[in-house]
Motif scaffolding. Structure first.
Motif, PDB file in Angstrom:
ATOM      1  N   MET A   5       0.867  -1.174   0.000  1.00 33.90           N
ATOM      2  CA  MET A   5       0.000   0.000   0.000  1.00 33.90           C
ATOM      3  C   MET A   5       0.907   1.228   0.000  1.00 33.90           C
ATOM      4  O   MET A   5       1.907   1.245   0.727  1.00 33.90           O
ATOM      5  CB  MET A   5      -0.892   0.019   1.236  1.00 33.90           C
ATOM      6  N   PRO A   6       0.602   2.228  -0.817  1.00 35.64           N
ATOM      7  CA  PRO A   6       1.448   3.422  -0.838  1.00 35.64           C
ATOM      8  C   PRO A   6       1.514   4.074   0.532  1.00 35.64           C
ATOM      9  O   PRO A   6       0.495   4.378   1.144  1.00 35.64           O
ATOM     10  CB  PRO A   6       0.742   4.334  -1.841  1.00 35.64           C
ATOM     11  N   GLN A   7       2.732   4.232   1.018  1.00 41.39           N
ATOM     12  CA  GLN A   7       2.981   4.872   2.305  1.00 41.39           C
ATOM     13  C   GLN A   7       4.334   5.570   2.206  1.00 41.39           C
ATOM     14  O   GLN A   7       5.309   4.973   1.741  1.00 41.39           O
ATOM     15  CB  GLN A   7       2.995   3.826   3.416  1.00 41.39           C
ATOM     16  N   GLU A  50       3.715  12.576   1.529  1.00 48.02           N
ATOM     17  CA  GLU A  50       2.430  13.094   1.083  1.00 48.02           C
ATOM     18  C   GLU A  50       2.369  14.596   1.343  1.00 48.02           C
ATOM     19  O   GLU A  50       2.943  15.082   2.307  1.00 48.02           O
ATOM     20  CB  GLU A  50       1.341  12.370   1.872  1.00 48.02           C
ATOM     21  N   ARG A  61      -5.037  15.409  -1.034  1.00 48.19           N
ATOM     22  CA  ARG A  61      -3.828  14.730  -0.575  1.00 48.19           C
ATOM     23  C   ARG A  61      -3.170  14.136  -1.817  1.00 48.19           C
ATOM     24  O   ARG A  61      -3.839  13.509  -2.642  1.00 48.19           O
ATOM     25  CB  ARG A  61      -4.150  13.606   0.408  1.00 48.19           C
ATOM     26  N   TYR A  82       0.014  10.171  -6.848  1.00 48.43           N
ATOM     27  CA  TYR A  82      -1.070   9.315  -6.371  1.00 48.43           C
ATOM     28  C   TYR A  82      -1.999  10.155  -5.499  1.00 48.43           C
ATOM     29  O   TYR A  82      -1.535  10.853  -4.596  1.00 48.43           O
ATOM     30  CB  TYR A  82      -0.483   8.144  -5.576  1.00 48.43           C
ATOM     31  N   PRO A  84      -4.677   9.546  -2.944  1.00 48.97           N
ATOM     32  CA  PRO A  84      -5.298   8.473  -2.155  1.00 48.97           C
ATOM     33  C   PRO A  84      -6.810   8.628  -1.971  1.00 48.97           C
ATOM     34  O   PRO A  84      -7.535   7.638  -2.016  1.00 48.97           O
ATOM     35  CB  PRO A  84      -4.586   8.539  -0.807  1.00 48.97           C
ATOM     36  N   ASP A  85      -7.293   9.837  -1.779  1.00 47.70           N
ATOM     37  CA  ASP A  85      -8.727  10.032  -1.551  1.00 47.70           C
ATOM     38  C   ASP A  85      -9.552   9.849  -2.824  1.00 47.70           C
ATOM     39  O   ASP A  85     -10.740   9.550  -2.762  1.00 47.70           O
ATOM     40  CB  ASP A  85      -8.998  11.419  -0.962  1.00 47.70           C
ATOM     41  N   GLY A  87      -8.377   7.819  -5.427  1.00 49.02           N
ATOM     42  CA  GLY A  87      -8.149   6.456  -5.900  1.00 49.02           C
ATOM     43  C   GLY A  87      -7.558   6.346  -7.293  1.00 49.02           C
ATOM     44  O   GLY A  87      -7.797   5.360  -7.988  1.00 49.02           O
TER      45      GLY A  87
END
Length: 114
Positions: A5-7, A50, A61, A82, A84-85, A87
Motif C-alpha cells: 500500500m502506498p505509504q 504526502e 492529498r 497518487y 489516495p482520496d 483512488g
C-alpha cells in the motif's frame, strides 16, 4: 509479489515484463507479419512524502511515486502523483537516461464530471 500500500518512505523492488506485438505490412501484397517483443526490467518503486496540493480551487492529498526501470538496454525513471482520496494515479514525468529523452506531463486542472 504484491505491491505494498502506498505509504511515505516505503520502497518496493520487483521485476516487470513488458510484452508487445506489432503488425508489419509490406507495400507489395497483403502479407502481414506480427513481431512480438518481450522485455524484462528490474524496478525499484519509491513512495515519497504526502502533501496537500491545491488544484482548481480544491485541496487534495497527493503522494509522489517514482520508479526506476533498468535492464541491459534501458535506464528509465517514471514519476506519478497518487491521489489516495480519489483512488487514481497520474503520470507526471518520464526520463530515459540511455535514450536521452525526457517528457513532462503536467496537471493543470481537475473538474468533476457528472
Amino acid at each position: 509479489s504484491q505491491p505494498p500500500m502506498p505509504q511515505a518512505g516505503t520502497t518496493w523492488d520487483t521485476t516487470v515484463t513488458e510484452r508487445g506485438a506489432q503488425a508489419v505490412r509490406f507495400k507489395l501484397g497483403p502479407v502481414a507479419i506480427s513481431q512480438r517483443d518481450r522485455t524484462s526490467y528490474s524496478v525499484n518503486y519509491r513512495f515519497m512524502a504526502e502533501a496537500a496540493v491545491k488544484i482548481s480551487g480544491c485541496t487534495y492529498r497527493a503522494m509522489p511515486v517514482e520508479a526506476v526501470f533498468k535492464n541491459q538496454t534501458s535506464d528509465l525513471t517514471r514519476s506519478w502523483i497518487y491521489f489516495p482520496d480519489l483512488g487514481f494515479v497520474l503520470e507526471t514525468h518520464v526520463v530515459d537516461r540511455k535514450g536521452s529523452a525526457s517528457r513532462r506531463l503536467g496537471l493543470t486542472s481537475m473538474t468533476p464530471k457528472g
